[in-house]
Scaffold this motif. Structure first.
Motif, mmCIF file in Angstrom:
data_model
loop_
_atom_site.group_PDB
_atom_site.id
_atom_site.type_symbol
_atom_site.label_atom_id
_atom_site.label_comp_id
_atom_site.label_asym_id
_atom_site.label_seq_id
_atom_site.Cartn_x
_atom_site.Cartn_y
_atom_site.Cartn_z
ATOM 1 N N TYR A 52 2.761 -9.682 62.767
ATOM 2 C CA TYR A 52 1.871 -10.289 63.763
ATOM 3 C C TYR A 52 0.926 -9.247 64.348
ATOM 4 O O TYR A 52 -0.287 -9.481 64.461
ATOM 5 N N ARG A 53 1.466 -8.081 64.705
ATOM 6 C CA ARG A 53 0.641 -7.054 65.330
ATOM 7 C C ARG A 53 -0.414 -6.526 64.359
ATOM 8 O O ARG A 53 -1.574 -6.326 64.729
ATOM 9 N N MET A 54 -0.008 -6.302 63.118
ATOM 10 C CA MET A 54 -0.962 -5.827 62.125
ATOM 11 C C MET A 54 -2.080 -6.828 61.919
ATOM 12 O O MET A 54 -3.268 -6.466 61.875
ATOM 13 N N ALA A 55 -1.743 -8.103 61.813
ATOM 14 C CA ALA A 55 -2.757 -9.133 61.603
ATOM 15 C C ALA A 55 -3.709 -9.214 62.794
ATOM 16 O O ALA A 55 -4.927 -9.353 62.626
ATOM 17 N N GLN A 56 -3.157 -9.114 63.994
ATOM 18 C CA GLN A 56 -4.001 -9.129 65.187
ATOM 19 C C GLN A 56 -5.007 -7.999 65.192
ATOM 20 O O GLN A 56 -6.187 -8.185 65.515
ATOM 21 N N LYS A 57 -4.560 -6.811 64.851
ATOM 22 C CA LYS A 57 -5.423 -5.642 64.938
ATOM 23 C C LYS A 57 -6.464 -5.599 63.819
ATOM 24 O O LYS A 57 -7.574 -5.119 64.028
ATOM 25 N N LEU A 58 -6.121 -6.078 62.631
ATOM 26 C CA LEU A 58 -6.999 -5.887 61.475
ATOM 27 C C LEU A 58 -7.840 -7.105 61.115
ATOM 28 O O LEU A 58 -8.724 -7.009 60.260
ATOM 29 N N ALA A 59 -7.584 -8.233 61.750
ATOM 30 C CA ALA A 59 -8.360 -9.435 61.430
ATOM 31 C C ALA A 59 -9.837 -9.215 61.764
ATOM 32 O O ALA A 59 -10.190 -8.467 62.668
ATOM 33 N N SER A 60 -10.691 -9.899 60.999
ATOM 34 C CA SER A 60 -12.134 -9.789 61.209
ATOM 35 C C SER A 60 -12.785 -11.073 60.722
ATOM 36 O O SER A 60 -12.102 -12.000 60.248
ATOM 37 N N GLY A 61 -14.102 -11.119 60.795
ATOM 38 C CA GLY A 61 -14.810 -12.276 60.266
ATOM 39 C C GLY A 61 -14.665 -12.418 58.767
ATOM 40 O O GLY A 61 -14.884 -13.500 58.213
ATOM 41 N N GLU A 62 -14.277 -11.332 58.106
ATOM 42 C CA GLU A 62 -14.092 -11.360 56.655
ATOM 43 C C GLU A 62 -12.690 -11.775 56.236
ATOM 44 O O GLU A 62 -12.486 -12.197 55.095
ATOM 45 N N MET A 63 -11.717 -11.614 57.118
ATOM 46 C CA MET A 63 -10.329 -11.917 56.771
ATOM 47 C C MET A 63 -9.616 -12.402 58.028
ATOM 48 O O MET A 63 -9.559 -11.696 59.031
#
Length: 275
Positions: A52-63
């Motif tokens: 969850y933490r990784m997804a929160q930090k690395l999410a962007s308009g591309e992913m």
């Protein structure tokens, strides 16, 4: 749900301590309740919280966050060694970084820990031939954390990267277990050669701030590299090297330099490093 979570946590001392610290943090700072519940208390396991933490930090308009979380969940589910390494990394940060007073801090706040866990998922993807996705994670980790670790690099467990600004680890680099490094460290090559071209860092090594280790050379177990050094030749085990280019200036001074975090040269005395 809470009773089940507690029962499972009892089998995992690191996760149990994180839950206890999270509950106390919510009581002490209610304004962070949403963050702490979302990142920790809503999850059954450390692996779920990490994903969850990784997804929160690395999410962007591309992913999207959802896709990244699914990838991370898949990795943690398929390879238990990822969760084991994360636990070792949390304990390493807590034990070696004097600014870390609780197990929840690396998970919530420390970009060095977060970057290494994202690298581990990227490395898992790389090993399974999903290289474009691994490159995407490398790119986002570099953009978000200022840490650039090639997904093909091999990194052991019990890793502590203090401050973690401007870290570079090349494609064929190998980092052993229980290694500590400070900010602005480069494990790089010396040219455009395409074969094995990056350093091999042994177990228990301490790499000071701003140090550059270049080329396919070995840094022996339990050695120390002084801040600002440029290492271009092999380093024997249990030695301290310093300078540009780096030369042996003495013994390592202890059995486990990476855990002692003593960054002073032999002639300057001894103290605990870090910030």
């Amino acid at each position: 749900m809470a009773k089940v979570q507690r029962k499972l946590a009892g089998l995992d001392p690191v996760w149990q301590r994180i839950l206890e610290e999270a509950e106390r943090a919510v009581r002490e700072e209610p304004l962070l309740g949403g963050l702490i519940h979302g990142c920790i208390l809503h999850h059954d396991t450390l692996e779920k919280a990490l994903a969850y933490r990784m997804a929160q930090k690395l999410a962007s308009g591309e992913m999207s966050e959802q896709l990244l979380r699914e990838i991370a969940d898949e990795a943690y589910g398929a390879d238990p060694s990822l969760g084991a390494a994360a636990r070792a990394d949390i304990m390493a940060v807590y034990d070696r970084d004097p600014a870390c007073h609780r197990y929840i801090q690396p998970l919530l706040f420390f970009k060095g820990f977060q970057a290494v866990q994202a690298y581990r998922v990227g490395h898992w993807l790389w090993q399974r031939g999903r290289r474009d996705f691994a490159y995407f994670i490398q790119m986002r980790v570099s953009e978000v954390f200022g840490v650039d670790i090639h997904p093909a690099a091999r990194i052991g467990k019990g890793i502590m990267i203090d401050h973690a600004h401007s870290i570079v680890v090349g494609e064929t680099a190998v980092v052993g277990d229980n290694v500590s490094m400070l900010h602005s460290v480069t494990l790089g090559g010396t040219g455009k050669e395409e074969e094995d071209r990056h350093p091999k860092i042994g177990d228990g090594v301490l790499i000071g701030a701003g140090a550059k280790v270049l080329g396919n050379i070995r840094v022996g177990n339990c050695s120390r590299i002084a801040a600002g050094s440029v290492v271009l030749a092999e380093v024997p085990p249990c030695k301290t090297v310093a300078g540009v280019p780096a030369r042996i200036v003495g013994e390592a001074g202890c059995d486990q330099p990476s855990m002692r975090m003593d960054q002073l040269l032999p002639s300057a005395g001894s103290t605990r490093g870090g910030a």
